[in-house]
Scaffold this motif. Structure first.
Motif, PDB file in Angstrom:
ATOM      1  N   ASP A  12       0.839  -1.190   0.000  1.00 36.37           N
ATOM      2  CA  ASP A  12       0.000   0.000   0.000  1.00 36.37           C
ATOM      3  C   ASP A  12       0.881   1.249   0.000  1.00 36.37           C
ATOM      4  N   ALA A  13       0.247   2.403  -0.140  1.00 36.58           N
ATOM      5  CA  ALA A  13       0.987   3.658  -0.268  1.00 36.58           C
ATOM      6  C   ALA A  13       1.746   4.013   1.004  1.00 36.58           C
ATOM      7  N   ALA A  14       1.377   3.393   2.131  1.00 33.83           N
ATOM      8  CA  ALA A  14       2.074   3.637   3.391  1.00 33.83           C
ATOM      9  C   ALA A  14       3.282   2.724   3.560  1.00 33.83           C
ATOM     10  N   GLY A  15       3.508   1.834   2.576  1.00 39.20           N
ATOM     11  CA  GLY A  15       4.672   0.963   2.628  1.00 39.20           C
ATOM     12  C   GLY A  15       4.439  -0.376   3.287  1.00 39.20           C
ATOM     13  N   GLN A  16       3.188  -0.732   3.531  1.00 39.44           N
ATOM     14  CA  GLN A  16       2.875  -2.005   4.168  1.00 39.44           C
ATOM     15  C   GLN A  16       2.591  -3.088   3.127  1.00 39.44           C
ATOM     16  N   LEU A  17       3.084  -4.290   3.386  1.00 39.03           N
ATOM     17  CA  LEU A  17       2.807  -5.417   2.499  1.00 39.03           C
ATOM     18  C   LEU A  17       1.348  -5.818   2.638  1.00 39.03           C
ATOM     19  N   VAL A  18       0.636  -5.833   1.524  1.00 36.55           N
ATOM     20  CA  VAL A  18      -0.784  -6.182   1.525  1.00 36.55           C
ATOM     21  C   VAL A  18      -0.992  -7.652   1.170  1.00 36.55           C
ATOM     22  N   ARG A  19      -0.236  -8.120   0.158  1.00 35.85           N
ATOM     23  CA  ARG A  19      -0.498  -9.465  -0.351  1.00 35.85           C
ATOM     24  C   ARG A  19       0.719  -9.967  -1.125  1.00 35.85           C
ATOM     25  N   THR A  20       0.936 -11.282  -1.087  1.00 36.60           N
ATOM     26  CA  THR A  20       1.971 -11.911  -1.900  1.00 36.60           C
ATOM     27  C   THR A  20       1.309 -12.876  -2.865  1.00 36.60           C
ATOM     28  N   PHE A  21       1.612 -12.716  -4.141  1.00 39.38           N
ATOM     29  CA  PHE A  21       1.033 -13.553  -5.191  1.00 39.38           C
ATOM     30  C   PHE A  21       2.029 -14.667  -5.521  1.00 39.38           C
ATOM     31  N   LYS A  22       1.626 -15.911  -5.280  1.00 38.45           N
ATOM     32  CA  LYS A  22       2.497 -17.052  -5.529  1.00 38.45           C
ATOM     33  C   LYS A  22       1.874 -17.971  -6.574  1.00 38.45           C
ATOM     34  N   GLY A  23       2.712 -18.478  -7.453  1.00 37.25           N
ATOM     35  CA  GLY A  23       2.220 -19.375  -8.500  1.00 37.25           C
ATOM     36  C   GLY A  23       3.259 -19.598  -9.578  1.00 37.25           C
ATOM     37  N   HIS A  24       4.007 -18.549  -9.905  1.00 39.18           N
ATOM     38  CA  HIS A  24       5.098 -18.710 -10.859  1.00 39.18           C
ATOM     39  C   HIS A  24       6.165 -19.629 -10.268  1.00 39.18           C
ATOM     40  N   THR A  25       6.820 -20.384 -11.143  1.00 41.89           N
ATOM     41  CA  THR A  25       7.852 -21.315 -10.691  1.00 41.89           C
ATOM     42  C   THR A  25       9.246 -20.847 -11.066  1.00 41.89           C
ATOM     43  N   ALA A  26       9.376 -19.615 -11.521  1.00 45.45           N
ATOM     44  CA  ALA A  26      10.672 -19.037 -11.870  1.00 45.45           C
ATOM     45  C   ALA A  26      10.558 -17.523 -11.738  1.00 45.45           C
ATOM     46  N   ALA A  27      11.657 -16.833 -12.027  1.00 45.66           N
ATOM     47  CA  ALA A  27      11.740 -15.390 -11.828  1.00 45.66           C
ATOM     48  C   ALA A  27      10.640 -14.635 -12.553  1.00 45.66           C
ATOM     49  N   VAL A  28      10.044 -13.667 -11.856  1.00 51.12           N
ATOM     50  CA  VAL A  28       9.057 -12.774 -12.468  1.00 51.12           C
ATOM     51  C   VAL A  28       9.813 -11.615 -13.103  1.00 51.12           C
ATOM     52  N   ARG A  29       9.655 -11.462 -14.422  1.00 53.38           N
ATOM     53  CA  ARG A  29      10.424 -10.465 -15.151  1.00 53.38           C
ATOM     54  C   ARG A  29       9.638  -9.195 -15.438  1.00 53.38           C
ATOM     55  N   SER A  30       8.316  -9.247 -15.372  1.00 50.53           N
ATOM     56  CA  SER A  30       7.519  -8.065 -15.706  1.00 50.53           C
ATOM     57  C   SER A  30       6.181  -8.117 -14.979  1.00 50.53           C
ATOM     58  N   VAL A  31       5.663  -6.924 -14.674  1.00 49.53           N
ATOM     59  CA  VAL A  31       4.381  -6.777 -13.986  1.00 49.53           C
ATOM     60  C   VAL A  31       3.648  -5.592 -14.596  1.00 49.53           C
ATOM     61  N   ALA A  32       2.346  -5.704 -14.756  1.00 42.56           N
ATOM     62  CA  ALA A  32       1.547  -4.589 -15.291  1.00 42.56           C
ATOM     63  C   ALA A  32       0.162  -4.611 -14.658  1.00 42.56           C
ATOM     64  N   TRP A  33      -0.348  -3.420 -14.356  1.00 44.38           N
ATOM     65  CA  TRP A  33      -1.709  -3.253 -13.842  1.00 44.38           C
ATOM     66  C   TRP A  33      -2.689  -3.112 -14.991  1.00 44.38           C
ATOM     67  N   SER A  34      -3.887  -3.630 -14.797  1.00 44.02           N
ATOM     68  CA  SER A  34      -4.975  -3.304 -15.726  1.00 44.02           C
ATOM     69  C   SER A  34      -5.348  -1.845 -15.536  1.00 44.02           C
ATOM     70  N   PRO A  35      -5.943  -1.211 -16.546  1.00 39.80           N
ATOM     71  CA  PRO A  35      -6.265   0.220 -16.439  1.00 39.80           C
ATOM     72  C   PRO A  35      -7.173   0.561 -15.259  1.00 39.80           C
ATOM     73  N   ASN A  36      -8.050  -0.377 -14.860  1.00 33.76           N
ATOM     74  CA  ASN A  36      -8.965  -0.089 -13.751  1.00 33.76           C
ATOM     75  C   ASN A  36      -8.399  -0.498 -12.391  1.00 33.76           C
ATOM     76  N   SER A  37      -7.152  -0.940 -12.349  1.00 27.37           N
ATOM     77  CA  SER A  37      -6.453  -1.320 -11.115  1.00 27.37           C
ATOM     78  C   SER A  37      -7.072  -2.523 -10.409  1.00 27.37           C
ATOM     79  N   ARG A  38      -7.895  -3.280 -11.105  1.00 26.25           N
ATOM     80  CA  ARG A  38      -8.513  -4.464 -10.499  1.00 26.25           C
ATOM     81  C   ARG A  38      -7.675  -5.721 -10.691  1.00 26.25           C
TER      82      ARG A  38
END
Length: 218
Positions: free
Chosen positions: A91-117
């Motif tokens: 979150d904007a205050a610097g607190q960890l909200v959630r960890t997304f697990k499922g990939h089995t190797a390095a995550v190279r890229s991340v992108a938000w949908s336009p509506n932030s959902r």
């Protein structure tokens, strides 16, 4: 004017990703304190006040190099992808909200949908995942690339997701169904970056073949 306004220091390590908050108040950067897939490091994310250069937050949790940081369009959250195979939501205050697990190797890229959902992530396991940002649930695992995925990007209307890969191709996916819509072939080396035009009519891709290609989407 092109004048240097400020140098934000304090990392002591290579900076591997940077992102402005939508309102321009904050700047976030990922830091590499490990080497490639070494997991004994706690690579931080630094968040500065862009106007003053004051370091506001040091976000710790990733166990390997942070490859990408990106703010949501509403400015509420910062997402990060790492060589430790996870995507983390802060979150904007610097607190960890959630960890997304499922990939089995390095995550190279991340992108938000336009509506932030939703979040999309591309990884060295040759897959793209679409996540529900509110729950952390994987909605789709997109399989079609035969090598690691270096870049992901949403179209402005949120209907499509593009992914660029070391297999030299770019795949455009229907984000609502998770099905491939088009495969763009032409680059002769790794496709590193993908970026949509604001009207969604064009897609730009960058490659290690020393070219940028602009594709018309119809």
């Amino acid at each position: 004017s092109g004048d240097l306004l400020r140098t934000l220091d304090g990392t002591g390590q290579p900076v591997t990703g940077v992102s402005w908050s939508p309102d321009g108040r904050f700047l976030a950067a990922g830091v590499n304190e490990g080497q490639f897939l070494i997991f004994d490091k706690n690579s931080p994310i630094l968040v500065w006040d862009a106007a003053s250069g004051e370091l506001l937050h040091t976000l710790k949790g990733h166990k390997a190099a942070v490859r990408r940081v990106v703010w949501s369009s509403d400015g509420r959250f910062l997402a990060s992808g790492s060589n430790d195979g996870t995507v983390r939501l802060w979150d904007a205050a610097g607190q960890l909200v959630r960890t997304f697990k499922g990939h089995t190797a390095a995550v190279r890229s991340v992108a938000w949908s336009p509506n932030s959902r939703f979040l999309a992530s591309g990884a060295a396991d040759n897959t793209v995942r679409i996540w529900d940002a509110n729950t952390g649930r994987t909605l789709f695992t997109l399989r079609g690339h035969t090598d690691l995925v270096r870049g992901v990007g949403w179209s402005a209307d949120g209907r499509f997701l593009a992914s660029g890969s070391d297999d030299f191709t770019t795949i455009i996916w229907d984000a609502g169904s998770g099905q491939p819509w088009r495969t763009l072939v032409g680059h002769t080396d790794y496709v590193r970056g993908v970026d949509w035009s604001g009207d969604g009519q064009f897609l730009a891709t960058s490659s290690d073949d020393n070219t940028v290609r602009i594709w018309q989407i119809e």
